[in-house]
Design a protein around this motif. Structure first.
Motif, PDB file in Angstrom:
ATOM      1  N   TRP A   1     -72.341  26.146 -30.461  1.00 26.61           N
ATOM      2  CA  TRP A   1     -72.923  25.338 -29.395  1.00 26.61           C
ATOM      3  C   TRP A   1     -74.408  25.593 -29.191  1.00 26.61           C
ATOM      4  CZ3 TRP A   1     -69.453  21.788 -27.801  1.00 26.61           C
ATOM      5  CH2 TRP A   1     -68.112  22.086 -27.956  1.00 26.61           C
ATOM      6  N   LYS A   2     -74.868  26.733 -29.609  1.00 26.36           N
ATOM      7  CA  LYS A   2     -76.265  27.148 -29.313  1.00 26.36           C
ATOM      8  C   LYS A   2     -77.312  26.146 -29.780  1.00 26.36           C
ATOM      9  CE  LYS A   2     -78.840  31.439 -28.981  1.00 26.36           C
ATOM     10  NZ  LYS A   2     -78.636  31.484 -27.537  1.00 26.36           N
ATOM     11  N   PRO A   3     -77.199  25.537 -30.978  1.00 34.14           N
ATOM     12  CA  PRO A   3     -78.238  24.582 -31.412  1.00 34.14           C
ATOM     13  C   PRO A   3     -78.369  23.351 -30.528  1.00 34.14           C
ATOM     14  CG  PRO A   3     -76.877  25.280 -33.266  1.00 34.14           C
ATOM     15  CD  PRO A   3     -76.194  25.750 -32.026  1.00 34.14           C
TER      16      PRO A   3
ATOM     17  N   THR B   1     -71.778  30.494 -30.989  1.00 31.44           N
ATOM     18  CA  THR B   1     -72.670  30.188 -32.107  1.00 31.44           C
ATOM     19  C   THR B   1     -72.764  28.698 -32.387  1.00 31.44           C
ATOM     20  OG1 THR B   1     -72.095  32.320 -33.097  1.00 31.44           O
ATOM     21  CG2 THR B   1     -73.154  30.697 -34.532  1.00 31.44           C
TER      22      THR B   1
ATOM     23  N   GLU C   1     -78.133  23.356 -27.074  1.00 26.35           N
ATOM     24  CA  GLU C   1     -78.537  23.690 -25.708  1.00 26.35           C
ATOM     25  C   GLU C   1     -79.873  23.043 -25.370  1.00 26.35           C
ATOM     26  OE1 GLU C   1     -78.590  27.922 -25.605  1.00 26.35           O
ATOM     27  OE2 GLU C   1     -76.405  28.121 -25.437  1.00 26.35           O
TER      28      GLU C   1
ATOM     29  N   GLU D   1     -70.621  28.832 -24.223  1.00 30.30           N
ATOM     30  CA  GLU D   1     -71.403  29.755 -25.025  1.00 30.30           C
ATOM     31  C   GLU D   1     -70.755  29.906 -26.396  1.00 30.30           C
ATOM     32  OE1 GLU D   1     -71.631  33.384 -22.861  1.00 30.30           O
ATOM     33  OE2 GLU D   1     -72.936  32.564 -21.298  1.00 30.30           O
TER      34      GLU D   1
END
Length: 232
Positions: free
Chosen positions: A227-229, A225, A231, A223
């Motif tokens: 890594w979020k793009p 910021t 997922e 988790e």
């Protein structure tokens, strides 16, 4: 600290960022087990600011067997990437494999194709706590090799999957930064964005030191910021 597997010979865990792999993890394991004198054999290392999979031995015999796998796998990688020639009894394939994922600045370009092998000579300056790429071998310089693949580019960052052929200090961080693709959050090596270093040890394979059974572990995207793009 999340333990994924444990038996009398070894323990596999997900090391959190911020915990040292050589002292912090063994101390946490001994506390968890309630055994301050428990044997914890360090087989490989992760930078303090990096999270992910690690295996520790619970007996000296397991430590010796796993360390031998690491050494033989390094020899196999050296043969595969041309740093060494195969001799009698040389290992055909590495049995101890470490894979990583990282979020790096930018996307593929001339200096960093979509996939390939990176080779550098690295010098570790212990006084400065940094590693520097240099142009030729000399005292204190070690060759670093890794293979990588850019999985996805989102905006101004890309997700890379990486397999280490050598295990040098800060290797992944320095090799990508030297090509103007520093890891997100890695201010020491040129990242302009703040946050934890976007590097994770996400895959680990080895043979069980007592049974010889193949062991394989993987982790999902962490988790955060950076890594979020990537997922989904």
């Amino acid at each position: 600290m999340n333990i994924l597997y444990e038996d009398t010979a070894l323990v596999v865990l997900d090391k959190p960022a911020g915990l040292t792999s050589e002292e912090g993890v063994p101390a946490a394991l001994r506390q968890r087990w309630g055994r301050p004198d428990a044997y914890v054999g360090v087989i490989h290392r992760l930078d303090t600011g990096v999270s992910g999979l690690m295996v520790y031995a619970r007996t000296p015999g397991a430590a010796a067997a796993l360390t031998k796998q690491v050494t033989e796998s390094q020899q196999a990688y050296a043969i595969l990437d041309g740093r060494a020639e195969a001799g009698p009894g040389a290992p055909a394939q590495p049995c101890f494999r470490k894979t990583y994922r990282a979020v790096i600045a930018g996307g593929p370009d001339e200096g960093l194709p979509p996939e390939g092998i990176l080779r550098d000579y690295l010098f570790k300056d212990s006084r400065k706590g940094r590693v520097f790429p240099v142009k030729r071998p000399r005292k204190g310089v070690r060759e670093a090799v890794l293979e990588y693949r850019i999985v996805k580019t989102a905006g101004e960052m890309s997700l890379a999957e990486i397999t280490l052929h050598t295990g040098r200090t800060h290797q992944i961080r320095v090799q990508f930064a030297s090509r103007k693709h520093p890891l997100a959050g890695d201010g020491k090596y040129g990242s302009r964005v703040k946050g934890s270093i976007a590097l994770q040890s996400c895959g680990l394979q080895f043979l069980h030191p007592e049974t010889g059974k193949p062991m394989a572990f993987t982790l999902p995207l962490p988790e955060g910021t950076f890594w979020k793009p990537f997922e989904g």
